[in-house]
Enzyme design. Structure first.
Site, PDB file in Angstrom:
ATOM      1  N   VAL A  58     123.676  29.697  79.867  1.00  0.00           N
ATOM      2  CA  VAL A  58     122.740  28.591  80.022  1.00  0.00           C
ATOM      3  C   VAL A  58     123.466  27.364  80.548  1.00  0.00           C
ATOM      4  O   VAL A  58     124.682  27.248  80.430  1.00  0.00           O
ATOM      5  CB  VAL A  58     122.014  28.259  78.700  1.00  0.00           C
ATOM      6  N   CYS A  59     122.678  26.478  81.122  1.00  0.00           N
ATOM      7  CA  CYS A  59     123.174  25.210  81.625  1.00  0.00           C
ATOM      8  C   CYS A  59     123.838  24.465  80.470  1.00  0.00           C
ATOM      9  O   CYS A  59     123.270  24.463  79.395  1.00  0.00           O
ATOM     10  CB  CYS A  59     121.985  24.453  82.214  1.00  0.00           C
ATOM     11  N   PRO A  60     124.982  23.853  80.592  1.00  0.00           N
ATOM     12  CA  PRO A  60     125.759  23.624  81.810  1.00  0.00           C
ATOM     13  C   PRO A  60     126.930  24.588  81.968  1.00  0.00           C
ATOM     14  O   PRO A  60     127.828  24.324  82.757  1.00  0.00           O
ATOM     15  CB  PRO A  60     126.302  22.230  81.549  1.00  0.00           C
ATOM     16  N   PHE A  61     126.958  25.684  81.215  1.00  0.00           N
ATOM     17  CA  PHE A  61     128.151  26.524  81.227  1.00  0.00           C
ATOM     18  C   PHE A  61     128.481  27.139  82.586  1.00  0.00           C
ATOM     19  O   PHE A  61     129.657  27.203  82.932  1.00  0.00           O
ATOM     20  CB  PHE A  61     128.084  27.564  80.105  1.00  0.00           C
TER      21      PHE A  61
ATOM     22  N   CYS B 278     120.788  30.696  85.813  1.00  0.00           N
ATOM     23  CA  CYS B 278     120.322  29.492  85.123  1.00  0.00           C
ATOM     24  C   CYS B 278     119.695  28.564  86.156  1.00  0.00           C
ATOM     25  O   CYS B 278     120.343  28.167  87.117  1.00  0.00           O
ATOM     26  CB  CYS B 278     121.500  28.852  84.403  1.00  0.00           C
TER      27      CYS B 278
END
Lengths: 74, 353
Positions: free
Chosen positions: A11-14, A38
């Site tokens: 998921v954001c921001p990974f 994502c």
């Protein structure tokens, strides 16, 4: 040289963080192929790449909510 | 009338999904990359709503009571909520609209968020919630504290917002590469084009304004709200008491899910996506902290950060500050510290080698 980064399911921001980290280990002219799903990254990854001065050699939607982007290190 | 909530929510879900309106990301990027775009966007949405709602109040079309200011609950709750939204990968509304994009991680966060909110509002943790609420100041309204009309404050906010937005728009821009264009006309605009955060913010502000009269028409005297309605869904499911728990707000949050699903589906951005175990645990913990924090603070990043700020209350602005501080604290521990430590380890192994 081309490197691959799999951030599907992240998921954001990974995806962006992983991409930044991976980019640091690359040498200039190397390409990083990032496959991600994502939605937010469709905006954040190209923005980061452009602002950091890297170039984007490929950017496509592969399928529903699935994208690939290739960033060439400056 | 209650179904207008569904419409209002669907609009919000649609706009947020297409505009990538993510406050968690916005607050986090202020810290990580000194990027203030999303914060300015939030100010735009607040200012628009504020002008609109107070104009309606002035005309006698709406009623609003600021109530008391539970300062301790607001401070502690907002800080915890800020930590939670980083772990969950999205704030309360963000979690709702990402659930609509098919992210199972957001479903997990959402469930934990609903559960913990219900536990705080009508479950075993009610005493904790009540204990915090005892620490309250009688005046929540900022203009009332200074004995002034609300308008100077609104004008000040609008002026600051305008200044920051214009300054930001005047900065030289790097062209951002975008996906090849495949559609045209309205379909391109609605389902493909990248929306500017400020344009999205104008729409969010207008929807937040619209929420007031629609909600008040059903007897619910407030604007957009996410936490109580989210808890209400679970409370209704387990008690079956529709009179007490099914209201305009419940339809609002369900509408967000539907609107976002529609937006994502139509723009080919919907797919069921399962998180890995680590993300799932993080999403669940994040949801729990969000539910705990938002209940204590009396609102999430929308209820307090977008709506109570627009109403010029202490609760709104103090909450916004502490949500941001919570986000920054969590960002340090989740994103910055692990990298610093990895680098230390790397250099240590190099020197020993």
């Amino acid at each position: 040289m081309q490197h691959k980064l799999e951030v599907l399911g992240m998921v954001c921001p990974f995806p962006l963080i992983e991409a930044k980290e991976k980019m640091e280990t690359l040498s200039s002219g190397d390409e990083l192929v990032i496959d991600f799903d994502c939605t937010q990254a469709t905006e954040s990854i190209p923005r980061w790449a452009a602002e950091a001065g890297h170039s984007i050699t490929r950017y496509e939607q592969l399928d529903d909510a699935s994208w690939t982007i290739t960033v060439k290190k400056k | 009338m209650i179904f207008t909530g569904l419409l209002c929510g669907a609009l919000l879900g649609f706009v947020m999904q297409r505009g990538r309106f993510c406050l968690t990301g916005g607050f986090r990027d202020m810290f990580l990359s000194k990027d203030y775009r999303m914060f300015y966007a939030l100010l735009i949405a607040i200012a628009i709503q504020s002008i609109g709602v107070f104009a309606l109040i002035q005309m006698g079309l709406l009623q609003f009571k600021a109530g008391t200011f539970s300062w301790l609950g607001t401070i502690v709750g907002s800080f915890v909520f800020g930590i939670g939204i980083v772990l969950a990968g999205g704030c309360a509304t963000g979690t709702w609209y990402r659930a609509g994009e098919g992210l199972i991680g957001s479903w997990i966060a959402l469930f934990a968020y609903m559960l913990m909110s219900a536990v705080m509002k009508s479950g075993v943790l009610v005493p904790i919630n009540d204990a915090f609420k005892q620490y309250a100041l009688p005046t929540n309204s900022i203009p009332a504290t200074f004995g002034l009309s609300v308008w100077p404050f609104i004008i000040l906010l609008a002026a600051i917002t305008l200044y920051l937005a214009v300054r930001h728009l005047r900065k030289p821009k790097v062209p951002i590469p975008s996906l090849p264009r495949k559609r045209s006309g309205l379909s391109h605009l609605l389902f493909e084009k990248r929306w500017h955060p400020f344009a999205t913010a104008v729409l969010v502000g207008l929807i937040a304004l619209l929420a007031w009269p629609l909600s008040e028409a059903t007897g619910r005297m407030s604007g957009l709200g996410i936490t109580t309605p989210s808890a209400n869904i679970l409370q209704y499911i387990v008690t079956g008491n529709s009179e007490k728990y099914v209201n305009w707000g419940v339809f609002l949050v369900l509408g967000i899910l539907l609107g976002s699903f529609f937006a994502a589906k139509a723009s080919r951005e919907f797919r069921f996506r399962a998180p890995d175990a680590k993300t799932a645990v993080s999403s669940f913990s994040g949801g729990i902290l969000m539910g705990f924090g938002a209940s204590l603070a009396g609102g999430c990043s929308i209820g307090n950060g977008l709506v109570m700020t627009a109403m010029m209350t202490w609760q709104g602005w103090v909450s916004l500050l502490f949500i941001i501080l919570g986000t920054w604290t969590a960002s340090y521990f989740v994103y910055v510290r692990p990298r610093v430590q990895a680098k230390k380890l790397q250099s240590a192994s190099m020197t020993t080698a």
